[in-house]
Write an enzyme that holds these catalytic residues in place. Structure first.
Site, mmCIF file in Angstrom:
data_model
loop_
_atom_site.group_PDB
_atom_site.id
_atom_site.type_symbol
_atom_site.label_atom_id
_atom_site.label_comp_id
_atom_site.label_asym_id
_atom_site.label_seq_id
_atom_site.Cartn_x
_atom_site.Cartn_y
_atom_site.Cartn_z
ATOM 1 N N LYS A 13 0.829 -1.216 0.000
ATOM 2 C CA LYS A 13 0.000 0.000 0.000
ATOM 3 C C LYS A 13 0.865 1.268 0.000
ATOM 4 C CE LYS A 13 -2.373 -0.839 3.796
ATOM 5 N NZ LYS A 13 -1.850 -2.141 4.204
ATOM 6 N N ARG A 88 -9.511 1.198 9.014
ATOM 7 C CA ARG A 88 -9.144 -0.191 9.310
ATOM 8 C C ARG A 88 -10.261 -0.907 10.061
ATOM 9 N NH1 ARG A 88 -3.208 0.743 9.204
ATOM 10 N NH2 ARG A 88 -2.114 -1.237 9.270
ATOM 11 N N ARG A 122 11.534 -5.545 4.539
ATOM 12 C CA ARG A 122 11.165 -4.128 4.488
ATOM 13 C C ARG A 122 12.125 -3.245 5.271
ATOM 14 N NH1 ARG A 122 4.819 -3.081 4.798
ATOM 15 N NH2 ARG A 122 5.025 -3.180 7.034
ATOM 16 N N ARG A 152 11.279 -1.635 11.008
ATOM 17 C CA ARG A 152 10.211 -1.296 11.951
ATOM 18 C C ARG A 152 10.109 -2.341 13.046
ATOM 19 N NH1 ARG A 152 4.928 -0.048 8.363
ATOM 20 N NH2 ARG A 152 3.975 -1.036 10.164
ATOM 21 N N ARG A 163 -0.567 -8.598 13.387
ATOM 22 C CA ARG A 163 -1.076 -7.576 12.469
ATOM 23 C C ARG A 163 -1.942 -8.202 11.387
ATOM 24 N NH1 ARG A 163 4.102 -4.919 10.507
ATOM 25 N NH2 ARG A 163 2.732 -3.567 9.329
HETATM 26 P P1 AMP Z 1 0.859 0.657 9.036
HETATM 27 O O1 AMP Z 1 2.095 1.465 8.822
HETATM 28 O O2 AMP Z 1 -0.325 1.163 8.244
HETATM 29 O O3 AMP Z 1 1.067 -0.821 8.867
HETATM 30 O O4 AMP Z 1 0.449 0.881 10.576
HETATM 31 C C1 AMP Z 1 1.304 0.483 11.636
HETATM 32 C C2 AMP Z 1 0.503 0.286 12.902
HETATM 33 O O5 AMP Z 1 -0.109 1.525 13.300
HETATM 34 C C3 AMP Z 1 -0.647 -0.694 12.801
HETATM 35 O O6 AMP Z 1 -0.220 -2.034 12.993
HETATM 36 C C4 AMP Z 1 -1.556 -0.209 13.942
HETATM 37 O O7 AMP Z 1 -1.047 -0.602 15.207
HETATM 38 C C5 AMP Z 1 -1.413 1.291 13.850
HETATM 39 N N1 AMP Z 1 -2.423 1.878 12.905
HETATM 40 C C6 AMP Z 1 -2.174 2.483 11.713
HETATM 41 N N2 AMP Z 1 -3.318 2.891 11.138
HETATM 42 C C7 AMP Z 1 -4.309 2.527 11.989
HETATM 43 C C8 AMP Z 1 -5.736 2.630 11.932
HETATM 44 N N3 AMP Z 1 -6.365 3.191 10.894
HETATM 45 N N4 AMP Z 1 -6.444 2.147 13.000
HETATM 46 C C9 AMP Z 1 -5.834 1.580 14.056
HETATM 47 N N5 AMP Z 1 -4.502 1.423 14.148
HETATM 48 C C10 AMP Z 1 -3.741 1.888 13.129
#
Ligand code: AMP
Length: 208
Positions: A13, A88, A122, A152, A163
């Protein structure tokens, strides 16, 4: 252009979003990047989110919705925006629907076994948020700003499993949600990056 990108962690994404936003001059809104910045800066919000993010869970809807609501009011969103990693949950999608209209939700579909391999390679830039994969980029500094890349914390295998589970439980229902609204388009995310990009751009050109 008001866009949403759906897809499991590791679907690509972020990579695809960066390219789409550069192509159409729209704002890239990654809630994950926003949370990582808050955590790095040690803000109150960052402190609240840290434990949940590091365990691979989802941060509370209230926090995330508030964050996105403020972000959508910034001037760069007037030309359009792409939400990457938001919504989400159904509650987030409902809140988004009451804040603004959405033109298309692009679902980047990737089977689970491919995800783990992708995530393990990554690398991220701590300063500008750019993402890389070791199979495509073998330097350890950011091509854009020169900062040293890092892995990360939540890309560790045990966290990745949480996740993916959170995605399947809470986020996957959004595929049907946007499909019922007639807004969903699905692309196959296991193709080479350039092909996925071309397929997404072909869908988006129709919105122009
Ligand atoms: P990402 O970089 O999008 O994979 O987000 C990393 C982490 O941030 C996720 O595993 C969640 O813990 C948190 N996170 C990001 N976006 C959201 C969202 N829309 N709702 C809830 N938690 C989020």
């Amino acid at each position: 252009m008001h866009l949403v990108f759906l897809g499991p962690p590791g679907a690509g994404k972020g990579t695809q979003a960066e390219k789409v936003c550069a192509r159409f001059g729209i704002a890239h809104i990654s809630t994950g990047d926003m949370l990582r910045k808050e955590m790095r800066e040690g803000t109150e919000l960052g402190k609240q989110a840290k434990a949940v993010v590091e365990a691979g869970g989802l941060v509370s809807d209230d926090i995330i919705i508030g964050m996105v609501k403020n972000r959508l009011q910034e001037p760069d969103c007037q030309k359009g925006f792409l939400l990457d990693g938001f919504p989400r949950t159904i509650a987030q999608a409902d809140a988004l629907g009451s804040l603004t209209d959405i033109d298309m939700a692009v679902n980047i579909d990737v089977p689970e076994d491919v995800l783990v391999e992708r995530i393990s390679g990554r690398r991220m830039c701590p300063d500008c948020g750019a993402g890389y994969h070791v199979s495509l980029y073998d330097k350890d500094t950011c091509e854009k700003c020169g900062a040293k890349l890092y892995i990360r914390d939540d890309d560790k295998p045990e966290t990745v499993r949480n996740r993916i589970a959170a995605y399947q439980q809470k986020t996957q229902p959004l595929i049907q949600y946007y499909s019922e609204k007639g807004l969903l388009q699905t692309v196959c995310g296991s193709l080479p990056m350039e092909q996925v990009q071309a397929n997404i751009l072909a869908l988006l050109e129709k919105l122009q």
